[in-house]
Design a protein around this motif. Structure first.
Motif, mmCIF file in Angstrom:
data_model
loop_
_atom_site.group_PDB
_atom_site.id
_atom_site.type_symbol
_atom_site.label_atom_id
_atom_site.label_comp_id
_atom_site.label_asym_id
_atom_site.label_seq_id
_atom_site.Cartn_x
_atom_site.Cartn_y
_atom_site.Cartn_z
ATOM 1 N N THR A 264 0.829 -1.210 0.000
ATOM 2 C CA THR A 264 0.000 0.000 0.000
ATOM 3 C C THR A 264 0.864 1.260 0.000
ATOM 4 O O THR A 264 0.331 2.372 0.112
ATOM 5 C CB THR A 264 -0.930 0.068 1.246
ATOM 6 O OG1 THR A 264 -0.113 0.058 2.425
ATOM 7 C CG2 THR A 264 -1.910 -1.078 1.273
ATOM 8 N N PHE B 263 0.178 2.795 3.206
ATOM 9 C CA PHE B 263 -1.216 3.285 3.263
ATOM 10 C C PHE B 263 -1.442 4.547 2.427
ATOM 11 O O PHE B 263 -2.325 5.341 2.719
ATOM 12 C CB PHE B 263 -1.645 3.526 4.729
ATOM 13 C CG PHE B 263 -1.403 2.312 5.594
ATOM 14 C CD1 PHE B 263 -2.224 1.209 5.490
ATOM 15 C CD2 PHE B 263 -0.320 2.262 6.460
ATOM 16 C CE1 PHE B 263 -1.984 0.067 6.251
ATOM 17 C CE2 PHE B 263 -0.067 1.122 7.220
ATOM 18 C CZ PHE B 263 -0.900 0.031 7.121
ATOM 19 N N THR C 112 -6.013 1.584 -0.541
ATOM 20 C CA THR C 112 -6.069 1.732 0.919
ATOM 21 C C THR C 112 -7.480 2.117 1.370
ATOM 22 O O THR C 112 -7.823 3.283 1.455
ATOM 23 C CB THR C 112 -5.052 2.794 1.388
ATOM 24 O OG1 THR C 112 -3.773 2.478 0.836
ATOM 25 C CG2 THR C 112 -4.944 2.802 2.910
ATOM 26 N N THR C 113 -8.287 1.111 1.638
ATOM 27 C CA THR C 113 -9.682 1.320 2.025
ATOM 28 C C THR C 113 -9.829 1.375 3.541
ATOM 29 O O THR C 113 -8.880 1.122 4.282
ATOM 30 C CB THR C 113 -10.531 0.142 1.521
ATOM 31 O OG1 THR C 113 -9.977 -1.049 2.093
ATOM 32 C CG2 THR C 113 -10.492 0.040 0.000
ATOM 33 N N ALA C 114 -11.052 1.643 3.979
ATOM 34 C CA ALA C 114 -11.353 1.582 5.411
ATOM 35 C C ALA C 114 -11.066 0.182 5.946
ATOM 36 O O ALA C 114 -10.546 0.018 7.056
ATOM 37 C CB ALA C 114 -12.812 1.957 5.655
ATOM 38 N N ALA C 115 -11.368 -0.826 5.149
ATOM 39 C CA ALA C 115 -11.118 -2.208 5.588
ATOM 40 C C ALA C 115 -9.621 -2.465 5.760
ATOM 41 O O ALA C 115 -9.214 -3.211 6.656
ATOM 42 C CB ALA C 115 -11.714 -3.193 4.582
ATOM 43 N N HIS D 42 -7.437 -0.251 6.735
ATOM 44 C CA HIS D 42 -7.050 0.353 8.016
ATOM 45 C C HIS D 42 -7.575 -0.467 9.196
ATOM 46 O O HIS D 42 -6.903 -0.569 10.225
ATOM 47 C CB HIS D 42 -7.550 1.803 8.099
ATOM 48 C CG HIS D 42 -6.664 2.766 7.353
ATOM 49 N ND1 HIS D 42 -5.419 3.133 7.808
ATOM 50 C CD2 HIS D 42 -6.821 3.391 6.169
ATOM 51 C CE1 HIS D 42 -4.858 3.970 6.951
ATOM 52 N NE2 HIS D 42 -5.684 4.138 5.939
ATOM 53 N N ARG D 43 -8.764 -1.061 9.048
ATOM 54 C CA ARG D 43 -9.265 -1.934 10.129
ATOM 55 C C ARG D 43 -8.360 -3.156 10.288
ATOM 56 O O ARG D 43 -8.077 -3.586 11.410
ATOM 57 C CB ARG D 43 -10.713 -2.360 9.848
ATOM 58 C CG ARG D 43 -11.739 -1.277 10.172
ATOM 59 C CD ARG D 43 -13.165 -1.827 10.192
ATOM 60 N NE ARG D 43 -13.598 -2.235 8.862
ATOM 61 C CZ ARG D 43 -14.222 -1.426 8.000
ATOM 62 N NH1 ARG D 43 -14.521 -0.176 8.344
ATOM 63 N NH2 ARG D 43 -14.575 -1.862 6.814
#
Ligand code: 5GP
Ligand code: MN
Ligand code: MN
Length: 334
Positions: A166, A169, A174-177, A179-180
């Motif tokens: 990524t 990031f 780089t999605t919300a998922a 980062h989760r």
């Protein structure tokens, strides 16, 4: 992606069964981290004969040494010839597995984990998701479905994989998922500052000087790539020798060159032998560089791709210019 079949393929291996994990040649953080993270997961499941290998005689580049699970690595020449299960990580095609590709026919069953759109699905079971930011995202999901919890060792491997692919990031995947996922990895107690410093931000001084030389000779061609601009540079084996550096130090150079505002497409041409070059291509979005790479015998993603070039530097770059015409993702003026 056939998760049920993938889980069944792993569960079918008895504890004494032989599992061989492989990844693409010249492993990057995603290839190695995904492979070692999953290898550790298989050990947690009680499997006793787990080997990991990558093609070629090379040692790992210094920044990728010392990952958890490294003790499961064997030289390609010593990898089991007929594993009960073969699992491939981050390899877009059979050819990226080099001399280990023959295990695809000798293994009892085969499982492919990858996120390249060009992957033909060369395993019996294929977990291939081009939307995944890294192969490690698929490793995480499969470990979860196998009931293997993340621990700090597995997490360190998967974190290296995720940050590598990524761009720490920054990239579009780089999605919300994502980062989760990163949050769950950090919750195991791993230290992101230490890991990033070691893996991404530590090079010998000679590599810094070599970078200056190679970036300093970059050429900008505003008219190439259908007017979106091309910036490119090259490095020879002699450049490496003069600075006493191993080839891996050239991998970071594309990140310096691709900053160029005047070019959508960037390229680093790295000599690997007489008349042979490893080519890295990047796009900021207007051009699909995977089309260029595939047309020239390689592969990759829309915004990051590569191939093996032959001939002189000028011949390799000329081939790229030719393929760039018509490789637009979005029509000009659209
Ligand atoms: P890099 O420029 O970082 O080496 O590679 C960028 C992307 O292109 C990666 O996703 C990698 O898998 C792909 N790639 C690089 N070189 C080759 C190659 O020679 N063949 C294929 N099939 N893919 C490549
Ligand atoms: Mn890779
Ligand atoms: Mn990857």
């Amino acid at each position: 992606a056939d998760w049920t079949a993938a889980v069944a393929a792993v569960r079918a291996v008895p504890t004494a069964g032989r599992v061989l994990l492989v990844c693409h040649v010249n492993p990057d953080g995603d290839a190695l981290g995904s492979m070692l993270g999953f290898a550790l997961g298989l050990r947690r499941l009680g499997l006793r004969q787990v080997q990991a290998a990558f093609p070629g005689p090379q040692r790992l580049p210094e920044p990728l040494r010392g990952l958890p699970g490294e003790q499961l690595l064997v030289p390609a020449a010593e990898a089991v010839a007929d594993p009960d299960l073969l699992i491939s990580f981050d390899a877009a095609s059979e050819s990226r597995l080099g001399e280990l590709a023959d295990r695809l026919t000798t293994a009892g069953s085969t499982l492919v984990l990858d996120h390249h759109a060009s992957n033909p699905g060369f395993g019996a079971v294929n977990l291939v998701d081009p939307r995944a930011a890294a192969t490690s995202v698929l490793v995480d999901e499969l470990l979860n479905r196998l009931g293997v919890p993340l621990d700090a060792e597995i997490a360190e491997c998967l974190y290296v994989a995720l940050t590598t692919d990524t761009g720490s990031f920054r990239f579009a995947a780089t999605t919300a998922a994502v980062h989760r996922f990163a949050a769950r990895l950090l919750a195991t107690g791993i230290r992101p500052g230490d890991i990033s410093l070691r893996v991404l931000d530590t090079r010998p001084f000679g590599a810094v000087q070599l970078s200056a030389e190679v970036v300093g000779r970059a050429r900008l061609e505003p008219g190439a790539a259908d007017g979106h601009g091309l910036v490119w540079t090259w490095a020879t084996q002699d450049d490496l020798a003069r600075h006493g550096q191993p080839a891996y130090v050239l991998e970071a150079l594309i990140d310096s060159v691709r900053c160029t505002a005047e070019a959508d497409v960037s390229c680093v041409v790295k000599q690997t032998a007489d008349s042979e070059w490893a080519v890295s291509l990047r796009s900021k979005g207007a051009v699909d560089v995977s089309r260029v790479a595939v047309a020239l015998g390689g592969g990759g993603h829309q915004l990051a791709a590569g191939f093996t070039g032959r001939g002189s530097v000028d011949e390799v770059v000329e081939a790229i210019r030719r393929e760039l015409t018509g490789a637009l993702l979005v029509p000009t003026g659209g």
